[in-house]
Design a protein around this motif. Sequence first.
Motif, mmCIF file in Angstrom:
data_model
loop_
_atom_site.group_PDB
_atom_site.id
_atom_site.type_symbol
_atom_site.label_atom_id
_atom_site.label_comp_id
_atom_site.label_asym_id
_atom_site.label_seq_id
_atom_site.Cartn_x
_atom_site.Cartn_y
_atom_site.Cartn_z
ATOM 1 N N ASN A 241 0.842 -1.192 0.000
ATOM 2 C CA ASN A 241 0.000 0.000 0.000
ATOM 3 C C ASN A 241 0.878 1.243 0.000
ATOM 4 O O ASN A 241 1.413 1.646 1.027
ATOM 5 C CB ASN A 241 -0.926 0.011 1.219
ATOM 6 C CG ASN A 241 -1.859 1.216 1.217
ATOM 7 O OD1 ASN A 241 -1.923 1.959 0.250
ATOM 8 N ND2 ASN A 241 -2.584 1.399 2.305
ATOM 9 N N THR A 242 1.014 1.860 -1.167
ATOM 10 C CA THR A 242 1.729 3.137 -1.258
ATOM 11 C C THR A 242 0.747 4.269 -1.540
ATOM 12 O O THR A 242 1.151 5.359 -1.941
ATOM 13 C CB THR A 242 2.793 3.102 -2.368
ATOM 14 O OG1 THR A 242 2.143 2.788 -3.616
ATOM 15 C CG2 THR A 242 3.851 2.063 -2.080
ATOM 16 N N ALA A 243 -0.544 4.006 -1.342
ATOM 17 C CA ALA A 243 -1.568 5.027 -1.558
ATOM 18 C C ALA A 243 -1.884 5.693 -0.224
ATOM 19 O O ALA A 243 -1.076 6.442 0.304
ATOM 20 C CB ALA A 243 -2.803 4.399 -2.208
ATOM 21 N N ARG A 244 -3.030 5.403 0.371
ATOM 22 C CA ARG A 244 -3.413 5.985 1.653
ATOM 23 C C ARG A 244 -3.625 4.891 2.680
ATOM 24 O O ARG A 244 -4.254 3.867 2.392
ATOM 25 C CB ARG A 244 -4.693 6.818 1.499
ATOM 26 C CG ARG A 244 -4.512 8.099 0.693
ATOM 27 C CD ARG A 244 -3.628 9.092 1.452
ATOM 28 N NE ARG A 244 -3.464 10.353 0.723
ATOM 29 C CZ ARG A 244 -2.448 10.604 -0.091
ATOM 30 N NH1 ARG A 244 -1.528 9.681 -0.307
ATOM 31 N NH2 ARG A 244 -2.355 11.784 -0.692
ATOM 32 N N GLY A 245 -3.115 5.113 3.889
ATOM 33 C CA GLY A 245 -3.194 4.094 4.924
ATOM 34 C C GLY A 245 -4.608 3.676 5.238
ATOM 35 O O GLY A 245 -4.877 2.500 5.510
ATOM 36 N N ALA A 246 -5.542 4.623 5.205
ATOM 37 C CA ALA A 246 -6.919 4.335 5.607
ATOM 38 C C ALA A 246 -7.692 3.504 4.585
ATOM 39 O O ALA A 246 -8.840 3.146 4.838
ATOM 40 C CB ALA A 246 -7.666 5.639 5.877
ATOM 41 N N LEU A 247 -7.078 3.174 3.460
ATOM 42 C CA LEU A 247 -7.706 2.220 2.544
ATOM 43 C C LEU A 247 -7.795 0.846 3.192
ATOM 44 O O LEU A 247 -8.576 -0.006 2.768
ATOM 45 C CB LEU A 247 -6.904 2.109 1.241
ATOM 46 C CG LEU A 247 -6.815 3.365 0.379
ATOM 47 C CD1 LEU A 247 -5.812 3.150 -0.744
ATOM 48 C CD2 LEU A 247 -8.180 3.737 -0.181
ATOM 49 N N CYS A 248 -6.979 0.654 4.216
ATOM 50 C CA CYS A 248 -6.878 -0.644 4.881
ATOM 51 C C CYS A 248 -7.290 -0.513 6.340
ATOM 52 O O CYS A 248 -6.958 0.470 7.006
ATOM 53 C CB CYS A 248 -5.426 -1.116 4.773
ATOM 54 S SG CYS A 248 -5.016 -2.522 5.780
ATOM 55 N N ASN A 249 -8.035 -1.494 6.828
ATOM 56 C CA ASN A 249 -8.352 -1.552 8.249
ATOM 57 C C ASN A 249 -7.119 -2.113 8.978
ATOM 58 O O ASN A 249 -6.768 -3.287 8.780
ATOM 59 C CB ASN A 249 -9.566 -2.456 8.477
ATOM 60 C CG ASN A 249 -9.963 -2.535 9.937
ATOM 61 O OD1 ASN A 249 -9.171 -2.925 10.787
ATOM 62 N ND2 ASN A 249 -11.198 -2.182 10.228
ATOM 63 N N PRO A 250 -6.436 -1.311 9.790
ATOM 64 C CA PRO A 250 -5.166 -1.757 10.374
ATOM 65 C C PRO A 250 -5.300 -2.944 11.316
ATOM 66 O O PRO A 250 -4.420 -3.815 11.348
ATOM 67 C CB PRO A 250 -4.643 -0.511 11.085
ATOM 68 C CG PRO A 250 -5.845 0.336 11.329
ATOM 69 C CD PRO A 250 -6.774 0.070 10.180
ATOM 70 N N GLU A 251 -6.383 -2.987 12.081
ATOM 71 C CA GLU A 251 -6.568 -4.111 12.996
ATOM 72 C C GLU A 251 -6.761 -5.415 12.212
ATOM 73 O O GLU A 251 -6.203 -6.467 12.570
ATOM 74 C CB GLU A 251 -7.768 -3.871 13.915
ATOM 75 C CG GLU A 251 -7.565 -2.794 14.956
ATOM 76 C CD GLU A 251 -7.748 -1.400 14.406
ATOM 77 O OE1 GLU A 251 -8.296 -1.278 13.274
ATOM 78 O OE2 GLU A 251 -7.353 -0.436 15.084
ATOM 79 N N ASP A 252 -7.546 -5.354 11.140
ATOM 80 C CA ASP A 252 -7.774 -6.538 10.318
ATOM 81 C C ASP A 252 -6.494 -6.985 9.623
ATOM 82 O O ASP A 252 -6.238 -8.184 9.481
ATOM 83 C CB ASP A 252 -8.867 -6.264 9.285
ATOM 84 C CG ASP A 252 -10.244 -6.120 9.915
ATOM 85 O OD1 ASP A 252 -10.370 -6.376 11.132
ATOM 86 O OD2 ASP A 252 -11.197 -5.752 9.198
ATOM 87 N N LEU A 253 -5.680 -6.012 9.184
ATOM 88 C CA LEU A 253 -4.405 -6.352 8.548
ATOM 89 C C LEU A 253 -3.477 -7.027 9.557
ATOM 90 O O LEU A 253 -2.847 -8.042 9.246
ATOM 91 C CB LEU A 253 -3.753 -5.103 7.985
ATOM 92 C CG LEU A 253 -2.350 -5.306 7.380
ATOM 93 C CD1 LEU A 253 -2.373 -6.296 6.239
ATOM 94 C CD2 LEU A 253 -1.769 -3.967 6.925
ATOM 95 N N TYR A 254 -3.427 -6.481 10.753
ATOM 96 C CA TYR A 254 -2.597 -7.071 11.797
ATOM 97 C C TYR A 254 -3.010 -8.518 12.061
ATOM 98 O O TYR A 254 -2.170 -9.427 12.119
ATOM 99 C CB TYR A 254 -2.707 -6.244 13.075
ATOM 100 C CG TYR A 254 -1.958 -6.823 14.253
ATOM 101 C CD1 TYR A 254 -0.584 -6.616 14.414
ATOM 102 C CD2 TYR A 254 -2.622 -7.606 15.209
ATOM 103 C CE1 TYR A 254 0.110 -7.171 15.485
ATOM 104 C CE2 TYR A 254 -1.945 -8.151 16.282
ATOM 105 C CZ TYR A 254 -0.588 -7.924 16.410
ATOM 106 O OH TYR A 254 0.099 -8.485 17.478
#
Length: 264
Positions: free
Chosen positions: A243-256
């Motif tokens: 992800n080199t776009a915007r961090g909020a495109l991804c749910n960080p807790e779900d990614l973790y």
Amino acid sequence: MRRNVVMTGTLGVMTEASLGIMKETLERKLPEVEFTFLFDEPQDDETLIAAAKGAEVLITQFQFMTDRIYDGLLPELKAVVSYGIGYNSANLPVATEKGVLVCNVPNYCLEEVAVHVVSLIMAEQRRMPKLIKWIEAGKWSGGYKCVAPVKRFSKSTIGLYGYGRIARYVAKMFSGFGCRVIAYDAIVPPEQIRETGVEPVDFDTLLKESDYITLHVPLLPSTEGIFNKEAFQKMKPTAIFVNTARGALCNPEDLYDALVSGEI
């Protein structure tokens, strides 16, 4: 009467030399303009309002423009320039409501971001982080033990989420490796994607078939958190997520959770 243009919230992007060039260029081309650099880091509303009061144009990358900031800088503020492609920090709905123009720089760092994406994917494909640690531990042979198995890169599928300018650079670069390149874009017609030699697919197919998924869309209400638990569950367990776009495109807790559990 001098017209004020201020720049703020750049987080290390601007060097002293580049600021000098910007100031000289603006004041040469627009003699009535006075350019001022305020803060490198985003500020609280009160601090920014006090420092930027009287500005007609505010240039920023990472200062989020709240309702309160707009109200504090009106009626003088006429435009906010997002110093980059993404303009989510300008808070477009509020700017529109307040009658403030929002501009971006659509050709900002297209090749640079694309090269960074390719570098990240190639580094992971060759397991460079693991190999570097192997050597730093004083091991000079047998590195294959820490990287295996490694799939032949030409047999890989590169998945592009979004097919704008940067994604097209990425696709062009990877075409030389013989990889299959697929793309999903909610706006770009499939025939336009196909014309560039890339295979258009739906979102589910992108998730299920990509060995590497790289993100290239703006942060909008429709894209915020789009990569969540459900999306990660559909991806290959060997998939690499970039992800080199915007961090909020991804749910960080779900990614973790997906990383810790080995889901991707």
